[in-house]
Design a protein around this motif. Structure first.
Motif, mmCIF file in Angstrom:
data_model
loop_
_atom_site.group_PDB
_atom_site.id
_atom_site.type_symbol
_atom_site.label_atom_id
_atom_site.label_comp_id
_atom_site.label_asym_id
_atom_site.label_seq_id
_atom_site.Cartn_x
_atom_site.Cartn_y
_atom_site.Cartn_z
ATOM 1 N N ASN A 118 0.815 -1.220 0.000
ATOM 2 C CA ASN A 118 0.000 0.000 0.000
ATOM 3 C C ASN A 118 0.848 1.269 0.000
ATOM 4 N N TRP A 119 2.038 1.187 -0.580
ATOM 5 C CA TRP A 119 2.960 2.324 -0.561
ATOM 6 C C TRP A 119 2.366 3.569 -1.216
ATOM 7 N N THR A 120 1.658 3.396 -2.333
ATOM 8 C CA THR A 120 1.044 4.530 -3.021
ATOM 9 C C THR A 120 0.031 5.219 -2.113
ATOM 10 N N GLU A 121 -0.772 4.412 -1.426
ATOM 11 C CA GLU A 121 -1.758 4.971 -0.498
ATOM 12 C C GLU A 121 -1.080 5.695 0.659
ATOM 13 N N LEU A 122 -0.022 5.091 1.200
ATOM 14 C CA LEU A 122 0.712 5.720 2.293
ATOM 15 C C LEU A 122 1.328 7.052 1.854
ATOM 16 N N SER A 123 1.837 7.086 0.629
ATOM 17 C CA SER A 123 2.437 8.314 0.103
ATOM 18 C C SER A 123 1.391 9.410 -0.053
ATOM 19 N N ARG A 124 0.185 9.024 -0.498
ATOM 20 C CA ARG A 124 -0.901 10.002 -0.639
ATOM 21 C C ARG A 124 -1.289 10.570 0.726
ATOM 22 N N GLU A 125 -1.363 9.688 1.716
ATOM 23 C CA GLU A 125 -1.709 10.132 3.065
ATOM 24 C C GLU A 125 -0.648 11.081 3.619
ATOM 25 N N GLU A 126 0.611 10.759 3.346
ATOM 26 C CA GLU A 126 1.693 11.619 3.821
ATOM 27 C C GLU A 126 1.644 12.983 3.140
ATOM 28 N N ALA A 127 1.384 12.989 1.824
ATOM 29 C CA ALA A 127 1.282 14.250 1.090
ATOM 30 C C ALA A 127 0.135 15.096 1.641
ATOM 31 N N ALA A 128 -0.979 14.448 1.970
ATOM 32 C CA ALA A 128 -2.131 15.165 2.530
ATOM 33 C C ALA A 128 -1.788 15.747 3.903
ATOM 34 N N SER A 129 -1.022 14.992 4.692
ATOM 35 C CA SER A 129 -0.629 15.490 6.020
ATOM 36 C C SER A 129 0.302 16.690 5.895
ATOM 37 N N TYR A 130 1.133 16.699 4.860
ATOM 38 C CA TYR A 130 2.012 17.849 4.633
ATOM 39 C C TYR A 130 1.191 19.085 4.286
ATOM 40 N N GLU A 131 0.156 18.912 3.463
ATOM 41 C CA GLU A 131 -0.696 20.045 3.101
ATOM 42 C C GLU A 131 -1.369 20.624 4.335
ATOM 43 N N GLN A 132 -1.804 19.766 5.244
ATOM 44 C CA GLN A 132 -2.389 20.249 6.494
ATOM 45 C C GLN A 132 -1.354 21.009 7.315
ATOM 46 N N LEU A 133 -0.142 20.464 7.333
ATOM 47 C CA LEU A 133 0.949 21.093 8.066
ATOM 48 C C LEU A 133 1.238 22.488 7.518
ATOM 49 N N PHE A 134 1.240 22.615 6.193
ATOM 50 C CA PHE A 134 1.547 23.903 5.561
ATOM 51 C C PHE A 134 0.510 24.970 5.920
ATOM 52 N N ASN A 135 -0.692 24.544 6.350
ATOM 53 C CA ASN A 135 -1.750 25.484 6.709
ATOM 54 C C ASN A 135 -1.843 25.723 8.215
ATOM 55 N N ASN A 136 -0.916 25.126 8.948
ATOM 56 C CA ASN A 136 -0.881 25.282 10.403
ATOM 57 C C ASN A 136 0.128 26.380 10.748
ATOM 58 N N GLU A 137 -0.385 27.555 11.093
ATOM 59 C CA GLU A 137 0.489 28.714 11.294
ATOM 60 C C GLU A 137 1.537 28.486 12.374
ATOM 61 N N GLU A 138 1.142 27.852 13.459
ATOM 62 C CA GLU A 138 2.079 27.612 14.568
ATOM 63 C C GLU A 138 3.200 26.674 14.134
ATOM 64 N N ALA A 139 2.837 25.589 13.420
ATOM 65 C CA ALA A 139 3.840 24.639 12.953
ATOM 66 C C ALA A 139 4.761 25.281 11.916
ATOM 67 N N VAL A 140 4.180 26.068 11.015
ATOM 68 C CA VAL A 140 4.983 26.739 9.981
ATOM 69 C C VAL A 140 5.988 27.686 10.624
ATOM 70 N N SER A 141 5.548 28.415 11.641
ATOM 71 C CA SER A 141 6.445 29.343 12.338
ATOM 72 C C SER A 141 7.603 28.589 12.983
ATOM 73 N N PHE A 142 7.288 27.459 13.632
ATOM 74 C CA PHE A 142 8.332 26.649 14.276
ATOM 75 C C PHE A 142 9.315 26.101 13.242
ATOM 76 N N LEU A 143 8.801 25.552 12.142
ATOM 77 C CA LEU A 143 9.671 24.954 11.124
ATOM 78 C C LEU A 143 10.494 26.013 10.407
ATOM 79 N N ASN A 144 9.926 27.198 10.197
ATOM 80 C CA ASN A 144 10.704 28.296 9.616
ATOM 81 C C ASN A 144 11.882 28.645 10.519
#
Length: 239
Positions: A118-144
């Motif tokens: 299920n690697w393709t499915e896992l990769s899609r889920e990971e990509a979706a989690s990254y998109e959520q992360l990119f919209n999380n202002e607190e997380a973005v500030s920390f990672l920046n």
């Protein structure tokens, strides 16, 4: 390339390599304190594209292996114990394969010897989690803050590239003679299966399943992970 590196303690060199998106300082904190107080020189590099290690991210793992070698040579370390988790686990394993004479022991967590069904499915889920992360202002500030000049968003997206994961290399372990330990969390059944596969591919690979933990076992159960790794290292050092 010489990696930005945090070093604590004196004694047996122990390299600890963080997961993707983190840095040497933001991971393995408990382990660094524990081992640096017990006659280990704990070395925590920022992999390229992470933290203060700025560099190209194409041919990622080949570059990481060379970076680790350049860094250890710069530090005048001829041999070390090396452990890594997730992306860091892949880097640790590939370094040990390329430079076996420089590695006293190898430990890795959260990596795969063969591509899961299920690697393709896992990769899609990971990509979706990254998109959520990119919209999380607190997380973005920390990672920046922790990644400085690095484009951490581009880095994370690159992890989902079609040919990013080097299964041909992570599964080629039959010739490894270095003392090796695969540590996984019981909640990740796919990783437990991967650990069993590693044992089948090379009977010299030790495996340890840590309860009440998942992918980031060193963070979720730091005490159990640390004591398991220490027991393994003590067995190597006493030989």
């Amino acid at each position: 390339m010489i990696l930005h590196t945090n070093i604590t303690g004196e004694g047996e060199p122990l390299v600890l390599i963080h997961s993707g998106g983190m840095t040497g300082l933001t991971e393995y904190q408990e382990q660094s304190e524990y081992f640096s107080a017990r006659n280990f020189k704990v070395i925590r590099p920022d992999l390229r594209g992470h933290g203060k290690s700025v560099g190209e991210i194409d041919n990622y793992f080949s570059r990481c292996v060379k970076d680790l070698n350049d860094t250890l040579e710069f530090l005048n370390i001829e041999q070390c114990h090396i452990a890594g988790v997730s992306i860091g686990g892949v880097a640790a394993l590939l370094f040990a394969k390329v430079y076996p004479n420089k590695v006293k022991s190898l430990s890795f967590s959260g990596i795969f010897p063969v591509e899961p069904d299920n690697w393709t499915e896992l990769s899609r889920e990971e990509a979706a989690s990254y998109e959520q992360l990119f919209n999380n202002e607190e997380a973005v500030s920390f990672l920046n803050e922790i990644h400085g000049e690095n484009d951490w968003k581009l880095l994370l997206q690159s992890f989902n590239g079609e040919d990013f994961y080097p299964f041909d290399k992570t599964g080629d372990v039959s010739d490894i003679k270095i003392p090796t330990l695969c540590i996984v969390g019981e909640k990740q059944e796919i990783e437990v299966s991967a650990a069993i596969t590693y044992k089948q591919l090379n009977d010299n690979i030790n495996i340890s399943v840590i309860p009440f933990s998942g992918h980031l076992v060193h963070r979720e159960q730091p005490d159990l992970y640390t004591k398991t790794l220490h027991t393994f290292l003590n067995n190597i050092i006493s030989l």
